[in-house]
Design a protein around this motif. Structure first.
Motif, mmCIF file in Angstrom:
data_model
loop_
_atom_site.group_PDB
_atom_site.id
_atom_site.type_symbol
_atom_site.label_atom_id
_atom_site.label_comp_id
_atom_site.label_asym_id
_atom_site.label_seq_id
_atom_site.Cartn_x
_atom_site.Cartn_y
_atom_site.Cartn_z
ATOM 1 N N GLN B 279 1.172 7.096 37.747
ATOM 2 C CA GLN B 279 -0.139 6.184 37.837
ATOM 3 C C GLN B 279 -1.476 6.512 36.738
ATOM 4 O O GLN B 279 -2.410 5.827 36.732
ATOM 5 N N GLY B 280 -1.187 7.635 36.035
ATOM 6 C CA GLY B 280 -2.223 7.841 34.734
ATOM 7 C C GLY B 280 -3.307 8.917 35.863
ATOM 8 O O GLY B 280 -4.305 9.195 35.097
ATOM 9 N N LEU B 281 -3.224 9.010 36.938
ATOM 10 C CA LEU B 281 -4.223 10.085 37.540
ATOM 11 C C LEU B 281 -4.253 11.332 37.213
ATOM 12 O O LEU B 281 -5.268 12.161 37.116
ATOM 13 N N PHE B 282 -3.096 11.816 37.062
ATOM 14 C CA PHE B 282 -2.840 13.192 36.337
ATOM 15 C C PHE B 282 -2.264 12.787 35.010
ATOM 16 O O PHE B 282 -1.463 12.041 34.809
ATOM 17 N N TYR B 283 -3.052 13.664 34.105
ATOM 18 C CA TYR B 283 -2.498 13.693 32.661
ATOM 19 C C TYR B 283 -1.088 14.319 32.581
ATOM 20 O O TYR B 283 -0.060 13.575 31.973
ATOM 21 N N LYS B 284 -0.820 15.451 33.049
ATOM 22 C CA LYS B 284 0.340 16.341 33.203
ATOM 23 C C LYS B 284 0.376 17.189 34.056
ATOM 24 O O LYS B 284 -0.837 17.784 34.434
ATOM 25 N N VAL B 285 1.386 17.583 34.506
ATOM 26 C CA VAL B 285 1.714 18.699 35.632
ATOM 27 C C VAL B 285 2.867 19.597 35.315
ATOM 28 O O VAL B 285 3.548 19.169 34.394
ATOM 29 N N LEU B 286 2.500 20.818 35.417
ATOM 30 C CA LEU B 286 3.625 21.854 35.096
ATOM 31 C C LEU B 286 4.396 22.164 36.430
ATOM 32 O O LEU B 286 3.714 23.024 37.443
ATOM 33 N N SER B 287 5.473 21.699 36.800
ATOM 34 C CA SER B 287 6.139 21.831 38.026
ATOM 35 C C SER B 287 7.058 22.943 38.050
ATOM 36 O O SER B 287 7.836 23.163 36.829
ATOM 37 N N TYR B 288 6.925 23.456 38.953
ATOM 38 C CA TYR B 288 8.007 24.806 39.298
ATOM 39 C C TYR B 288 9.074 24.704 40.368
ATOM 40 O O TYR B 288 9.935 25.430 40.562
ATOM 41 N N ARG B 289 8.984 23.455 40.826
ATOM 42 C CA ARG B 289 10.210 22.857 41.671
ATOM 43 C C ARG B 289 10.289 23.865 42.877
ATOM 44 O O ARG B 289 11.301 24.519 42.707
ATOM 45 N N ALA B 290 9.701 23.515 43.898
ATOM 46 C CA ALA B 290 9.990 24.197 44.951
ATOM 47 C C ALA B 290 11.256 24.362 45.662
ATOM 48 O O ALA B 290 11.699 25.133 46.475
ATOM 49 N N ASP B 291 12.016 23.061 45.522
ATOM 50 C CA ASP B 291 13.370 22.683 46.177
ATOM 51 C C ASP B 291 14.034 23.897 45.727
ATOM 52 O O ASP B 291 14.892 24.590 46.373
ATOM 53 N N ILE B 292 14.093 24.003 44.320
ATOM 54 C CA ILE B 292 15.086 25.128 43.636
ATOM 55 C C ILE B 292 14.780 26.668 43.897
ATOM 56 O O ILE B 292 15.326 27.419 44.484
ATOM 57 N N GLN B 293 13.211 26.728 44.407
ATOM 58 C CA GLN B 293 12.789 27.981 44.669
ATOM 59 C C GLN B 293 13.245 28.353 46.045
ATOM 60 O O GLN B 293 13.591 29.653 46.349
#
Lengths: 377, 341
Positions: B279-293
């Motif tokens: 939606q353009g509210l965040f410019y970018k996020v750096l995901s570490y994926r909790a499901d894989i964690q």
């Protein structure tokens, strides 16, 4: 009986009808007034009063027994030690609130004083590297000073206790957020430990956790103070009926101030032990502890209108709440549900308390004239 | 003569005993000859019936729910008992939960530390009491048998480098605001450390605000709204956790600065974070994926239980990978909680 004696007696009777525990506080009054007191059998301990005190105790024992049955290894030595370790600080904070309630006041800022003391302890000991005894004195004086500010405002400048301590709570929490932020990195990485510090946080005395030992000492001292020493008796008398106490020659302002200073001191003591135990600079320390303390005080059957209650009752109330919370945590109760339960318990206890005291007041007003007649000369 | 006879008897007895033992051993080794079956037998012996206790910060967020759900599914499959204690964001409850669990002696204790010092003493005590300790995503000052999670210092650096690329070198005001989580948690401390390293090296970047929102979106919203009033020319805001930073993103939108102020977040990858990017509210996020964690945590548990090591003897580190999410093309780097239910 002279007219003055009569007036004095009626004041006392009013005060005592509200608070049976003032019978003990009656010692603070002059010989003449004590003579008046002894003539009224209404002041004698009633069965209802003992029952009133017994209910919280029974609830506490019941809870303990229930969890002993439900939770495996609940009665093991190490678990009992752990329970005492976790119980001591919230109970000290409840006592800090209790003493102000006995004096007829309220202190919403005990949790914040506790949290600030915890920060001060970590700051003085770990960052400023003060010797432990000096740091301890520093922490206690922070508590006493904040208590004194509350006390002066309420007793001498006549501000409302509720609003004053609420404002103090907000100011302290904002200040705490500020200093925590400023020293986060230093506090998180500071790692000073001495034998004394270790004992405060994790030591034992004859198998009893250090903080529990201090709690017992403080509780005993406070109990003796409130029931045997003049300033303590004055606190109870002021709480029961400020007007009557003033008429009996008690400096009620100084007494109120004393109660708040003692309260700040005890809350700071709890913060000190908590700092040594957790070594945690977390900013959520003490959040909600004011409400927990209030719940504990009410659960112990202490009247919020002052003058009633005892150290033992506050400790029992605190134990009920603590056993409930820690027990539910062990039984995998979802976190939100436990918080809701504290609220519900508080509401329930207040409700029962009001009903109970109404009923007692009614029975008293029915019986009193008869006793008065019999007791009158 | 008598001696000779008894010696002979002895010899016969010994030989027959050896023959019988050999026969038995041979029989036993016949059962072992299938290494593929033996694998599962050994595995079950090491893990079945073991107890794993898990103390998150709260069960009220997607990250803790997905971790718990993934672990639960693994442990159920292998017959491992799984206990969860929910401190609901309260440090005192977390400490109590851990101390009481040590008395209950699970085989493995998994914790997500509220801050770096709270559990330090207790985690050491747990290991001394023969419990393996795994720390997730946020370390304490006390190292333990395993750390599973993101390298927070590295995440801080990665995000800061991207911010420098977007805002530095005179391209903009160079003003950056940092929204910390709980300031005393490793998640915040270490991201801040990594980010400040990068920002300090670039003179065109000015960090105008570093405030703690304690993982709370409402607080992040308030802080950011205030910062934006003071610095309407802010170039970027960087939050240490996606869910919290959503509050900051709403403040940017409310100030009419969407698209002008770049909203960055370190994220565990809940669906809502990816949607905010779309939606353009965040410019970018750096995901570490909790499901894989979640799977990595389960793997760490299985590894420790099979290791035969004494608790506290070794240190295992399993780091999470980082994935940039910049638009719909990267939506698979977020997880859906509904898939676990």
């Amino acid at each position: 009986m002279t007219q003055a004696e009569d007036r004095s007696a009626s004041f006392l009777r009013g005060a005592l009808a509200r608070s049976p525990s003032l019978r003990v506080a009656g010692r603070a009054f002059s010989e003449r007034e004590r003579g008046l007191l002894s003539r009224y059998p209404v002041f004698r301990r009633r069965f209802g009063d003992s029952l009133d005190a017994a209910v919280p105790l029974l609830v506490m024992c019941g809870l303990f027994a229930a969890f002993a049955l439900l939770v495996p290894n609940y009665l093991s030595g190490s678990n009992l030690q752990q329970l005492m370790r976790d119980y001591a600080e919230p109970c000290l904070v409840a006592l800090a609130l209790g003493i102000v309630v006995f004096a007829g006041g309220i202190d919403l800022s005990v949790g914040a004083i506790f949290a600030l003391a915890k920060f001060t302890a970590l700051y003085l000991f770990r960052i400023e590297m003060w010797p432990l005894p000096v740091a301890v004195l520093g922490v206690l004086s922070v508590g006493a000073v904040i208590g004194a500010i509350n006390g002066v405002l309420i007793a001498y400048l006549k501000t409302r206790a509720f609003l004053t301590t609420l404002a103090m709570l907000l100011i302290l929490r904002a200040g705490l957020d500020f200093v925590t932020n400023a020293y986060t990195i230093e506090l998180a990485n500071a790692w000073r430990d001495t034998e004394g510090w270790y004992w405060l946080g994790a030591g034992y005395f004859l198998g009893v956790p250090s903080n529990m030992v201090i709690l017992l000492v403080v509780a005993l001292a406070l109990h003796l103070f409130l029931t045997r020493l003049r300033p303590g008796l004055h606190i109870m008398a002021t709480g029961a009926d400020r007007k009557a106490a003033r008429h009996a020659g008690i400096n009620t302002r100084r007494v109120t101030l004393l109660a708040y200073v003692l309260s700040g001191l005890i809350a700071a003591l709890a913060g000190l032990f908590y700092a040594a135990r957790q070594s945690s600079a977390g900013s959520d320390t003490g959040l909600g502890w004011g409400v927990t303390a209030l719940t504990a005080v009410v659960l112990g059957g202490v009247s919020l209108s002052g003058g009633g209650g005892s150290v033992g009752r506050v400790m029992i109330g605190s134990a009920i709440l603590f056993l409930l919370m820690s027990g539910l945590l062990r039984m995998n109760m979802p976190g939100g549900a436990s918080s809701a339960l504290i609220g519900a318990t508080l509401l329930g206890a207040v409700g029962i308390h009001i009903q109970w005291s109404r009923r007692r007041a009614r029975s008293r007003s029915v019986r009193s004239p008869v006793s008065d007649q019999r007791g009158a000369p | 003569m008598v001696d000779f006879i008894s010696g002979k008897r002895w010899a016969i007895g010994l030989v027959s005993a050896l023959v019988v033992t050999w026969g038995f051993m041979d029989g036993a080794s016949h059962a072992q000859t299938d290494p593929r079956s033996q694998l599962r037998i050994d595995f079950d012996k090491a893990v079945k019936g073991k107890t794993v206790a898990w103390v998150p910060i709260t069960m009220g967020t997607p990250i803790d729910q997905i971790w718990t759900a993934v672990m639960q599914s693994h442990f159920d499959k292998y017959g491992i008992k799984f206990i969860v204690r929910d401190p609901n964001f309260d440090s005192n409850s977390q400490l109590q939960a851990v101390t009481s669990l040590i008395n209950e002696k699970p085989d493995v204790l998994i914790v997500q530390n509220i801050n770096v010092s709270l559990l330090a003493r207790e985690l050491k005590r747990a290991m001394e009491n023969g419990i393996y300790v795994i720390q997730v995503n946020m370390m304490s000052n006390q190292p333990s048998d395993a750390y599973v999670g993101v390298d927070n210092v590295d995440s801080g650096r990665l995000i800061a480098k991207d911010i420098v690329a977007q805002c530095g070198g005179g391209k903009s005001s160079g003003k950056v605001a940092i929204v910390q989580g709980e300031a005393t948690s490793a998640g915040s401390l270490d991201q801040l450390k990594g980010a400040m390293e990068v920002f300090a090296a670039d003179k065109s970047i000015k960090v105008v605000s570093t405030q703690a929102a304690n993982w709370d979106a409402n607080k992040a919203n308030e802080i950011t709204a205030t910062v934006l009033r003071q610095h309407p020319d802010l170039c970027a805001t960087y939050g240490h956790w996606g869910i919290m930073q959503q509050g900051a993103a709403q403040a940017v939108k409310a100030a009419g600065l969407q698209g002008k102020v770049k909203v960055y977040a370190s994220s565990d990858g809940p669906r809502s974070d990816c949607e905010m990017v779309e939606q353009g509210l965040f410019y970018k996020v750096l995901s570490y994926r909790a499901d894989i964690q979640g799977m990595q945590i389960a793997d760490a548990v299985l590894t420790l239980l099979q290791s035969g090591e004494k608790p506290g003897a070794k240190r295992l580190t399993l780091l999470s990978n980082n994935f940039w999410v910049t638009g719909p093309a990267e939506r698979h780097y977020c997880y859906d909680l509904s898939l676990t239910q």
